[in-house]
Design an enzyme around this catalytic site. Structure first.
Site, PDB file in Angstrom:
ATOM      1  N   ASP A   1       0.854  -1.203   0.000  1.00 23.96           N
ATOM      2  CA  ASP A   1       0.000   0.000   0.000  1.00 23.96           C
ATOM      3  C   ASP A   1       0.888   1.252   0.000  1.00 23.96           C
ATOM      4  O   ASP A   1       0.916   2.008   0.960  1.00 23.96           O
ATOM      5  CB  ASP A   1      -0.954  -0.012   1.220  1.00 23.96           C
TER       6      ASP A   1
ATOM      7  N   ASP B   1       6.731   1.482   2.079  1.00 25.40           N
ATOM      8  CA  ASP B   1       6.483   0.501   1.013  1.00 25.40           C
ATOM      9  C   ASP B   1       7.344   0.852  -0.199  1.00 25.40           C
ATOM     10  O   ASP B   1       7.844  -0.039  -0.896  1.00 25.40           O
ATOM     11  CB  ASP B   1       5.014   0.530   0.578  1.00 25.40           C
TER      12      ASP B   1
ATOM     13  N   ASN C   1      -2.395   2.785   3.609  1.00 27.89           N
ATOM     14  CA  ASN C   1      -1.801   4.081   3.951  1.00 27.89           C
ATOM     15  C   ASN C   1      -2.569   5.235   3.302  1.00 27.89           C
ATOM     16  O   ASN C   1      -2.671   6.322   3.874  1.00 27.89           O
ATOM     17  CB  ASN C   1      -0.343   4.138   3.499  1.00 27.89           C
TER      18      ASN C   1
ATOM     19  N   PHE D   1      -0.696  -0.870  12.672  1.00 32.53           N
ATOM     20  CA  PHE D   1      -1.601  -0.369  11.626  1.00 32.53           C
ATOM     21  C   PHE D   1      -2.083  -1.445  10.650  1.00 32.53           C
ATOM     22  O   PHE D   1      -3.296  -1.611  10.456  1.00 32.53           O
ATOM     23  CB  PHE D   1      -0.905   0.776  10.852  1.00 32.53           C
ATOM     24  N   ASN D   2      -1.163  -2.183  10.005  1.00 38.69           N
ATOM     25  CA  ASN D   2      -1.584  -3.129   8.955  1.00 38.69           C
ATOM     26  C   ASN D   2      -2.555  -4.177   9.483  1.00 38.69           C
ATOM     27  O   ASN D   2      -3.465  -4.613   8.774  1.00 38.69           O
ATOM     28  CB  ASN D   2      -0.367  -3.848   8.355  1.00 38.69           C
TER      29      ASN D   2
ATOM     30  N   HIS E   1       9.729   0.498   8.306  1.00 37.91           N
ATOM     31  CA  HIS E   1       9.198  -0.849   8.576  1.00 37.91           C
ATOM     32  C   HIS E   1       9.297  -1.827   7.391  1.00 37.91           C
ATOM     33  O   HIS E   1       9.857  -2.913   7.507  1.00 37.91           O
ATOM     34  CB  HIS E   1       7.726  -0.743   8.968  1.00 37.91           C
ATOM     35  N   ASP E   2       8.655  -1.440   6.294  1.00 35.71           N
ATOM     36  CA  ASP E   2       8.376  -2.434   5.248  1.00 35.71           C
ATOM     37  C   ASP E   2       9.605  -3.088   4.612  1.00 35.71           C
ATOM     38  O   ASP E   2       9.572  -4.295   4.319  1.00 35.71           O
ATOM     39  CB  ASP E   2       7.475  -1.818   4.169  1.00 35.71           C
TER      40      ASP E   2
HETATM   41  C1  BDR Z   1       3.031  -0.180   8.675  1.00 34.91           C
HETATM   42  O1  BDR Z   1       1.902   0.662   8.501  1.00 34.91           O
HETATM   43  C2  BDR Z   1       2.084   1.481   7.387  1.00 34.91           C
HETATM   44  O2  BDR Z   1       1.798   2.799   7.697  1.00 34.91           O
HETATM   45  C3  BDR Z   1       3.505   1.305   6.934  1.00 34.91           C
HETATM   46  O3  BDR Z   1       3.574   1.373   5.507  1.00 34.91           O
HETATM   47  C4  BDR Z   1       3.871  -0.054   7.427  1.00 34.91           C
HETATM   48  O4  BDR Z   1       3.470  -1.051   6.506  1.00 34.91           O
HETATM   49  C5  BDR Z   1       3.714   0.187   9.964  1.00 34.91           C
HETATM   50  O5  BDR Z   1       2.840   0.040  11.032  1.00 34.91           O
HETATM   51 CA    CA Z   2       2.894  -0.494   4.198  1.00 31.97          CA
END
Ligand code: BDR
Ligand code: CA
Length: 312
Positions: free
Chosen positions: A9, A14, A38, A165-166, A239-240
């Site tokens: 996303d 990403d 996102n 979040f994801n 993160h990603d």
């Molecule tokens: C995740 O949530 C999204 O905002 C970022 O792209 C990442 O995948 C981090 O919590």
């Molecule tokens: Ca992401």
């Protein structure tokens, strides 16, 4: 090389994950699919297409998937990823044409047209597309080599104290993915919070002297801006790309086998990944969680990938 499909996303981090994947000779990216997260599906799909142009990968199919979670209302993260979803980075309108198929079809066809165990799925957004794919094409479950996903956390959350979040955007989808029986490696916040983009890291991208190096710098600056009022982080966590790094160089991301499920009905805890670390995992446990990151090795990998992409 590992054959991978990336469900994402984009998304500031990403975008870094896609740069790492496309720039790594160890990976053969078969397809990219998108999911609302996102930003809206429309925006993240545009970003995925523009990034394919930018990275010189416009022959790799990009297909759009779920606009919204399975059950819950959509939730985006414009406060972190900006109005376009790519923070400070402005990319031209895409030349790469969107694949006409739905992401679920692309996921199923990619897995089913390759040998059993050949395709790894890397997921860096909400898990809606993967959940739909295993409902519609359950036969993919035993053919996928592994699902490596950025999401969840063993001890912490970000959207809430315990939910990442994801996972929190579509917890029903996440439960379906974690409990399907295929191998899943969860690269959660405990580990991605170690993937801090320090000024030294930023300088390494700048020193590449390429347009893509500069885009990486601007992505990091976008995240720096988004995290600037967060006392817990002097530098922003990216993160990603950590999920992608786990596939390329597993030694950089340590993991531990453990059962994982997702809280769907908690008063305070909905979207929490519940990881059972009591004792050793049962024999038939198909899930694992990341426990640590080699910071230097990780960023060297990402910088190398952006260098490999050159200036297409
Ligand atoms: C995740 O949530 C999204 O905002 C970022 O792209 C990442 O995948 C981090 O919590
Ligand atoms: Ca992401």
């Amino acid at each position: 090389t590992h054959k991978v499909l990336i469900d994402c996303d984009p998304g500031v981090d990403d975008a870094l994950a896609l740069m790492l994947a496309h720039g790594s000779p160890e990976l053969n990216v078969l397809a990219v699919t998108t999911c609302g997260g996102n930003q809206t599906l429309e925006k993240v799909t545009r970003n995925a297409l523009s990034l394919a142009d930018e990275l010189g990968k416009d022959w790799i199919p990009v297909a759009a998937g779920a606009q919204r979670p399975l059950v819950r209302e959509p939730l985006t993260a414009g406060h972190v990823h900006g109005d376009t979803g790519l923070g400070l980075v402005e990319l031209p309108d895409p030349q790469h044409a969107l694949d006409e198929r739905h992401a679920v079809e692309v996921i199923a066809q990619t897995v089913l047209t390759h040998a059993p165990g050949e395709v790894t799925i890397i997921a860096t957004g909400p898990l809606t597309n993967l959940a739909l794919a295993i409902r519609q094409y359950p036969e993919i479950v035993e053919r996928v080599h592994e699902v490596v996903l950025m999401g969840g956390g063993v001890t912490t959350g970000n959207l809430t104290p315990v939910a990442e979040f994801n996972i929190a955007v579509d917890p029903e989808a996440a439960r379906a993915v974690f409990t399907a029986g295929w191998p899943v490696t969860m690269v959660g916040l405990d580990t991605t919070h170690q993937a801090l983009a320090t000024p030294e890291v930023e300088a390494q991208f700048a020193a590449l002297g390429t347009r893509l190096g500069q885009i990486a710098v601007e992505l990091i600056r976008s995240y720096r801006e988004a995290y600037k009022n967060n006392q817990a982080f002097a530098n922003p966590p990216c993160h990603d790309p950590v999920a992608v790094a786990r596939v390329i160089a597993p030694e950089l991301v340590s993991v531990r086998r453990a059962p994982v499920d997702v809280e769907l009905r908690g008063e305070l805890t909905t979207g929490q990944t519940v990881v059972d670390l009591r004792g050793s995992a049962p024999e038939d446990c198909a899930t694992a969680v990341a426990t640590g990151l080699d910071h230097g090795g990780f960023w060297a990998l990402v910088v190398d990938a952006v260098r490999n992409l050159g200036a297409p």
